[in-house]
Design an enzyme around this catalytic site. Structure first.
Site, mmCIF file in Angstrom:
data_model
loop_
_atom_site.group_PDB
_atom_site.id
_atom_site.type_symbol
_atom_site.label_atom_id
_atom_site.label_comp_id
_atom_site.label_asym_id
_atom_site.label_seq_id
_atom_site.Cartn_x
_atom_site.Cartn_y
_atom_site.Cartn_z
ATOM 1 C CG ASP A 93 -46.859 8.082 -22.028
ATOM 2 O OD1 ASP A 93 -47.510 7.433 -21.218
ATOM 3 O OD2 ASP A 93 -47.659 8.850 -22.529
ATOM 4 C CB SER A 94 -45.729 6.444 -16.602
ATOM 5 O OG SER A 94 -44.635 4.886 -17.056
ATOM 6 C CG ASP A 152 -47.498 4.462 -23.703
ATOM 7 O OD1 ASP A 152 -48.670 4.253 -24.967
ATOM 8 O OD2 ASP A 152 -47.360 4.649 -22.599
ATOM 9 C CD GLU A 200 -53.460 4.513 -16.339
ATOM 10 O OE1 GLU A 200 -52.986 4.072 -17.490
ATOM 11 O OE2 GLU A 200 -52.678 5.433 -15.192
ATOM 12 C CD GLU A 239 -53.383 8.087 -22.578
ATOM 13 O OE1 GLU A 239 -53.521 8.360 -22.476
ATOM 14 O OE2 GLU A 239 -51.815 7.248 -22.081
ATOM 15 C CE LYS A 286 -49.664 1.357 -22.858
ATOM 16 N NZ LYS A 286 -49.899 3.270 -23.163
HETATM 17 O O1 KIV Z 1 -47.201 4.504 -19.765
HETATM 18 C C1 KIV Z 1 -47.545 3.698 -19.148
HETATM 19 O O2 KIV Z 1 -46.461 3.979 -18.277
HETATM 20 C C2 KIV Z 1 -48.617 3.753 -18.692
HETATM 21 C C3 KIV Z 1 -48.955 2.418 -18.028
HETATM 22 C C4 KIV Z 1 -49.534 2.776 -17.030
HETATM 23 C C5 KIV Z 1 -49.919 1.279 -18.440
HETATM 24 O O3 KIV Z 1 -49.526 3.731 -19.869
#
Ligand code: KIV
Length: 268
Positions: free
Chosen positions: A47-48, A86, A185, A118, A116
């Site tokens: 989600d970056s 994510d 992280e 969080e 993934k």
């Molecule tokens: O969203 C993302 O890119 C991430 C990584 C930086 C681990 O969660």
């Protein structure tokens, strides 16, 4: 099925360290594929993308529909690495039923191999449920960007003994809940090392020091596509931003001085 699987990734633990990378589009996925099967066992549609693709200052605005779109773009091309997607902010916090349905969307509509999530203890019931349903899950602890409002920014976590102990406990909980890997992280090197040493599953670090089992970097950061300041842990392995600017300027100049297109680049 892609060539890399959660079982194959787990088997790397203690055998060799591995690199992973974020990816948000088909062109980039094709470049990752061109690096060969062994280079990247796992690719994350993170989600970056809210920051590097959409220009936001956090991942918070990213929606489920946007995640599904980017996962699908990557899924069409990616053949070897595990495609990890994510779960964006708000997609699993309302309740576990909604979290479950959204994880299924990333697999069914997006073509992801794993999701993934969080968070630590609070995510354990959902993680158990997903794993029981056959959805591989990657945990994410430490600096969790979706909590940037509560954390007061993107700040290193687990600096004091109490919070480090808590994060290590939560890492064990994620493993016990069935995660096949986890991201650590923005934590001190000692905590990244302790997580990798304590857990049987591979720990993928980002700003977590050199002793984790794997590393992950954001595509734009590692290739030097970002022009602004980057975090301390980022190493630019290339300078593609400068190369792109040079090419763009050369193109603009060639059009301005009439040397592009040449007759050989035109139809008779
Ligand atoms: O969203 C993302 O890119 C991430 C990584 C930086 C681990 O969660």
């Amino acid at each position: 099925m892609r060539a890399w699987t959660p079982l194959r990734l787990r088997a790397l633990k203690g055998v060799r360290k591995f690199a992973t990378v974020t990816c948000y589009d088909a062109t980039s996925a094709a470049l990752i594929e061109a690096c060969g099967e062994e280079a990247f066992p796992l690719v994350l549609v993170g989600d970056s993308l809210g920051m590097v693709m959409q220009g936001n200052d956090s991942p918070l605005p990213v929606t489920m529909d946007e995640m599904v779109y980017h996962v699908r773009c990557v899924a069409r091309v990616l053949r070897h690495p595990i495609l990890l997607a994510d779960m964006p902010f708000g997609s699993y916090q309302v309740n576990d039923d909604e979290g479950f349905r959204n994880a299924v969307r990333l697999i069914q509509e997006g073509g992801a191999d794993a999701v993934k999530i969080e968070g630590g203890e609070r995510c354990v019931p959902l993680i158990r449920r997903l794993v029981q349903a056959g959805i591989p899950v990657c945990g994410h602890l430490g600096l969790t960007p979706q909590s940037c409002l509560a954390m007061g920014g993107f700040k290193v976590q687990g600096r004091d003994e109490r919070s480090a102990t808590r994060l290590l406990d939560e890492a064990r909980m994620l493993q016990d809940a069935g995660c096949f890997t986890m991201v650590a992280e923005g934590v001190p090197t000692s905590l990244g090392a302790a997580m990798a040493k304590t857990l049987d599953i591979p720990v993928i670090g980002i700003g977590a020091g050199p002793e984790t089992d794997g590393q992950i970097l954001v595509w734009q950061d590692l290739l030097g596509l970002n022009t602004g300041r980057v975090a301390k842990f980022v190493r630019r392995f290339g300078n593609l931003g400068e190369a792109a600017c040079a090419a763009l300027t050369a193109y603009a100049d060639a059009v301005a001085d009439g040397t592009y297109p040449a007759l050989t680049e035109s139809y008779s």
